[in-house]
Scaffold this motif. Structure first.
Motif, mmCIF file in Angstrom:
data_model
loop_
_atom_site.group_PDB
_atom_site.id
_atom_site.type_symbol
_atom_site.label_atom_id
_atom_site.label_comp_id
_atom_site.label_asym_id
_atom_site.label_seq_id
_atom_site.Cartn_x
_atom_site.Cartn_y
_atom_site.Cartn_z
ATOM 1 N N PHE A 33 0.844 -1.194 0.000
ATOM 2 C CA PHE A 33 0.000 0.000 0.000
ATOM 3 C C PHE A 33 0.878 1.243 0.000
ATOM 4 C CE2 PHE A 33 0.826 -0.766 4.462
ATOM 5 C CZ PHE A 33 0.946 0.491 5.025
ATOM 6 N N THR A 34 0.298 2.336 -0.484
ATOM 7 C CA THR A 34 0.986 3.621 -0.479
ATOM 8 C C THR A 34 -0.054 4.725 -0.457
ATOM 9 O OG1 THR A 34 2.769 4.872 -1.552
ATOM 10 C CG2 THR A 34 1.075 3.981 -2.991
ATOM 11 N N ALA A 35 0.355 5.893 -0.019
ATOM 12 C CA ALA A 35 -0.566 7.029 0.044
ATOM 13 C C ALA A 35 -0.993 7.448 -1.354
ATOM 14 C CB ALA A 35 0.091 8.197 0.764
ATOM 15 N N LEU A 36 -2.263 7.804 -1.486
ATOM 16 C CA LEU A 36 -2.781 8.256 -2.779
ATOM 17 C C LEU A 36 -2.716 9.771 -2.897
ATOM 18 C CD1 LEU A 36 -4.219 7.831 -5.481
ATOM 19 C CD2 LEU A 36 -6.394 7.817 -4.234
ATOM 20 N N ASP A 37 -3.205 10.457 -1.890
ATOM 21 C CA ASP A 37 -3.259 11.916 -1.942
ATOM 22 C C ASP A 37 -3.239 12.454 -0.519
ATOM 23 O OD1 ASP A 37 -5.845 11.406 -0.975
ATOM 24 O OD2 ASP A 37 -6.722 11.557 -2.972
ATOM 25 N N GLY A 38 -3.555 13.700 -0.368
ATOM 26 C CA GLY A 38 -3.554 14.313 0.952
ATOM 27 C C GLY A 38 -4.862 14.183 1.697
ATOM 28 N N ASN A 39 -5.750 13.330 1.206
ATOM 29 C CA ASN A 39 -7.069 13.173 1.819
ATOM 30 C C ASN A 39 -7.195 11.894 2.627
ATOM 31 O OD1 ASN A 39 -8.069 15.582 0.611
ATOM 32 N ND2 ASN A 39 -8.352 14.475 -1.320
ATOM 33 N N ASP A 40 -6.075 11.418 3.189
ATOM 34 C CA ASP A 40 -6.072 10.244 4.050
ATOM 35 C C ASP A 40 -6.519 8.998 3.290
ATOM 36 O OD1 ASP A 40 -5.445 9.204 6.593
ATOM 37 O OD2 ASP A 40 -7.562 9.106 7.131
ATOM 38 N N SER B 26 8.868 -2.804 -2.456
ATOM 39 C CA SER B 26 7.870 -2.432 -1.458
ATOM 40 C C SER B 26 6.867 -1.405 -1.973
ATOM 41 C CB SER B 26 8.564 -1.877 -0.207
ATOM 42 O OG SER B 26 9.349 -0.735 -0.545
ATOM 43 N N CYS B 27 6.963 -1.070 -3.251
ATOM 44 C CA CYS B 27 6.104 -0.028 -3.825
ATOM 45 C C CYS B 27 4.773 -0.620 -4.274
ATOM 46 C CB CYS B 27 6.802 0.624 -5.019
ATOM 47 S SG CYS B 27 5.826 1.908 -5.838
ATOM 48 N N ALA B 28 3.691 0.016 -3.895
ATOM 49 C CA ALA B 28 2.364 -0.472 -4.268
ATOM 50 C C ALA B 28 2.142 -0.403 -5.771
ATOM 51 C CB ALA B 28 1.290 0.336 -3.547
ATOM 52 N N PHE B 29 2.892 0.431 -6.462
ATOM 53 C CA PHE B 29 2.700 0.590 -7.898
ATOM 54 C C PHE B 29 3.523 -0.405 -8.715
ATOM 55 C CE2 PHE B 29 2.053 5.202 -6.536
ATOM 56 C CZ PHE B 29 0.680 5.050 -6.447
ATOM 57 N N GLU B 30 4.333 -1.226 -8.055
ATOM 58 C CA GLU B 30 5.218 -2.149 -8.764
ATOM 59 C C GLU B 30 4.506 -3.041 -9.782
ATOM 60 O OE1 GLU B 30 6.873 -5.872 -9.761
ATOM 61 O OE2 GLU B 30 5.452 -5.732 -8.101
ATOM 62 N N PRO B 31 3.293 -3.579 -9.487
ATOM 63 C CA PRO B 31 2.645 -4.438 -10.488
ATOM 64 C C PRO B 31 2.293 -3.721 -11.786
ATOM 65 C CG PRO B 31 1.659 -4.761 -8.317
ATOM 66 C CD PRO B 31 2.520 -3.548 -8.229
ATOM 67 N N TRP B 32 2.194 -2.395 -11.753
ATOM 68 C CA TRP B 32 1.813 -1.640 -12.949
ATOM 69 C C TRP B 32 3.016 -1.054 -13.656
ATOM 70 C CZ3 TRP B 32 -1.752 1.661 -9.378
ATOM 71 C CH2 TRP B 32 -2.795 0.851 -8.896
ATOM 72 N N PHE C 192 12.069 8.633 -14.257
ATOM 73 C CA PHE C 192 11.185 7.559 -14.711
ATOM 74 C C PHE C 192 10.206 7.185 -13.605
ATOM 75 C CE2 PHE C 192 10.162 3.044 -14.930
ATOM 76 C CZ PHE C 192 9.760 2.881 -16.238
ATOM 77 N N CYS C 193 10.709 7.022 -12.380
ATOM 78 C CA CYS C 193 9.857 6.606 -11.260
ATOM 79 C C CYS C 193 8.872 7.695 -10.856
ATOM 80 C CB CYS C 193 10.719 6.214 -10.061
ATOM 81 S SG CYS C 193 11.674 4.714 -10.326
ATOM 82 N N THR C 194 9.350 8.904 -10.689
ATOM 83 C CA THR C 194 8.448 9.965 -10.242
ATOM 84 C C THR C 194 7.382 10.258 -11.286
ATOM 85 O OG1 THR C 194 10.042 11.614 -11.047
ATOM 86 C CG2 THR C 194 10.131 11.042 -8.717
ATOM 87 N N ARG C 195 7.754 10.178 -12.559
ATOM 88 C CA ARG C 195 6.771 10.378 -13.623
ATOM 89 C C ARG C 195 5.729 9.263 -13.610
ATOM 90 N NH1 ARG C 195 10.055 10.455 -18.072
ATOM 91 N NH2 ARG C 195 9.631 8.289 -18.594
ATOM 92 N N SER C 196 6.178 8.026 -13.464
ATOM 93 C CA SER C 196 5.255 6.893 -13.471
ATOM 94 C C SER C 196 4.321 6.935 -12.271
ATOM 95 C CB SER C 196 6.038 5.574 -13.485
ATOM 96 O OG SER C 196 6.804 5.444 -14.669
#
Length: 488
Positions: free
Chosen positions: A25-32, A426-432, A456-460
């Motif tokens: 899991f990872t944070a999506l935005d600033g809205n908890d 450990s990144c939640a976005f790794e599968p994508w 590359f990572c920050t853009r993705s």
């Protein structure tokens, strides 16, 4: 006769033990809000409290998130463990294309070109420099390697320079490939990448007879395209547009595609660029950033804008495309569609930047005019800058095994499994996501790279978050994205 279960078995208010399947899991935005993903990229957006309860194994079956987590293979419980088998099946489906190995084979038939694009990612030669044409011998030896690939589908793409300046060799390669395929029985396809400026009736008739697709460059409206892609006469846009219409008239509307490149001059014109694609009746656009190779570096074009500025450009364009779809225009953004395919379906994409292990060599391979074999088009561009790291061998001296099983390819591939890379595992976005060892080598001097410093990572990651927040905010956008995911 099987007995009915006791009533207590259906009491959703009772706590029951569950086992968590692999998830991140990872944070999506600033809205908890947080994004949770499993091994195959199925995802849920959950609040912090729910994430915490689930991680501590305190989530009650009565919680609304429980059934969603169970349905998406985040957990198993006493009721059923079928999720383990389903998850394994989806993992196999995601990885199945690896067994087919290389499907796209790029032939650089010449470096000659009559354009002088400042962002060009390869060295180019003047029209009269025939020594930069691929020879017949090199072409035939390259075809030997093409048909060693185990892939049931083979696509041969002709690039340059301007590929049509060596039309006789293209004809030879197509004829010989089809002859060999009478025995090989592969699904064979051909693409000519051309700026269309030198397109003539002979080339069109040949493409028509051999069912060859045409891919061209269109950077936007006339002023922008002419600035990005100068040529003698300053008429590159008009020649491209005329060529598109002529090619469609002979080959069919959907057998002609176009790609754009984002330069610093493009950043304030994303709507005009999209409108140009609409005007010319294209069904979509690939809003891609400029790569850090070749003349893009030498002319400082790559450094002319930051990743943050490109992301602003991209999301402005994506939101405009969404609004166009709301108005009834069936228009797709191809970059998003390829990501959404990984996010919303059990299928893989063949786009090199979104593959793990990396797509170099596996998804595509390049045969240069001089016989040098490169792991990808970007690898060739890097070599033009003097860095031969991803040169795999030469068709005149190396066998298929030497090229495909050598350290030059296997070493970066071994390091490109994102699931085992520091910062990715450990990144939640790794599968994508994918791995791009050529990019990280070019920008950081290391095929893995330091992920916190990686453009590359920050853009993705920004792209993933942007797509999810738009789906979460609007059911109509979710439905649109689901449609795109099945068309990528």
């Amino acid at each position: 006769m099987a007995k009915f279960r006791e009533a207590e078995a259906f009491d959703s208010s009772a706590n029951s033990a569950y086992t968590m399947l692999p998830w991140r899991f990872t944070a999506l935005d600033g809205n908890d809000r947080y994004v949770a993903t499993n091994l195959v990229g199925e995802h849920l957006v959950l609040d912090r409290e729910t994430i915490g309860k689930f991680a501590r194994r305190e989530l009650a079956p009565a919680d609304p998130a429980y059934d969603e987590l169970k349905a998406r293979h985040f957990l198993i419980d006493d009721d059923t463990n079928v999720a383990v088998d389903l998850l394994a099946l989806k993992v196999r489906t995601k990885l199945a294309p690896l067994a087919n190995f290389t499907a796209l084979h790029i032939f650089v038939v010449t470096l000659r070109c009559e354009h002088s694009c400042p962002y060009c990612q390869v060295s180019r030669a003047n029209n009269d420099r025939g020594e930069f044409d691929m020879s017949r011998e090199t072409a035939l030896k390259s075809l030997d390697l093409v048909f060693r690939s185990p892939s049931p589908a083979l696509k041969i793409e002709f690039q340059g320079g301007e590929s049509l300046l060596n039309l006789p060799l293209i004809k030879l390669i197509v004829e010989e490939a089809k002859r060999r395929n009478e025995t090989a029985r592969r699904e064979l396809a051909f693409v000519v990448a051309t700026n269309l400026a030198v397109l003539d009736d002979e080339a069109l008739a040949f493409c028509k007879a051999e069912n060859i697709l045409v891919s061209t460059s269109l950077d936007g409206p006339a002023e922008l395209h002419n600035a990005n892609r100068p040529r003698p006469g300053r008429d590159s846009h008009q020649r491209a547009v005329d060529g598109i219409h002529r090619a469609r008239g002979v080959l069919g509307h959907y057998n002609v595609g176009a790609l754009m490149t984002t330069t610093s001059a493009s950043l304030n014109q994303v709507k005009a660029i999209i409108d140009e694609y609409l005007r010319l009746d294209f069904g979509g656009i690939f809003l891609r950033p400029l790569s850090p190779y070749g003349f893009a570096i030498k002319t400082k074009s790559y450094a002319a804008y930051s990743r943050e500025r490109w992301l602003e450009f991209y999301f402005e364009g994506l939101d405009y495309i969404i609004s166009l779809n709301r108005q009834g225009f069936d228009f797709i953004e191809h970059y998003a569609a390829m990501v959404l395919k990984k996010m919303l379906t059990p299928l893989q994409t063949s786009y090199v930047d979104l593959m793990s292990p990396a797509g170099i060599g596996i998804a595509a391979i390049v045969y240069n005019y001089d016989g040098t074999v490169y792991a990808s088009d970007e690898s060739r561009m890097l070599a033009e800058m003097g860095d031969q790291t991803f040169a795999l061998g030469n068709v005149h001296r190396d066998s298929f095994e030497d090229i495909m099983l050598g350290d030059a390819l296997l070493e970066p591939l071994t390091q490109s499994f994102a699931g085992s890379v520091p910062g990715c595992s450990s990144c939640a976005f790794e599968p994508w996501c994918g791995a791009d060892p050529v990019f990280h080598h070019a920008t950081q001097g290391d095929p893995v790279g330091k992920k916190p410093l990686s453009a590359f990572c920050t853009r993705s990651m920004a792209l993933f978050r942007g797509l999810i927040t738009r789906m979460e905010a609007d059911d109509d956008v979710r439905a649109l994205f689901e449609k795109w995911s099945n068309r990528a």
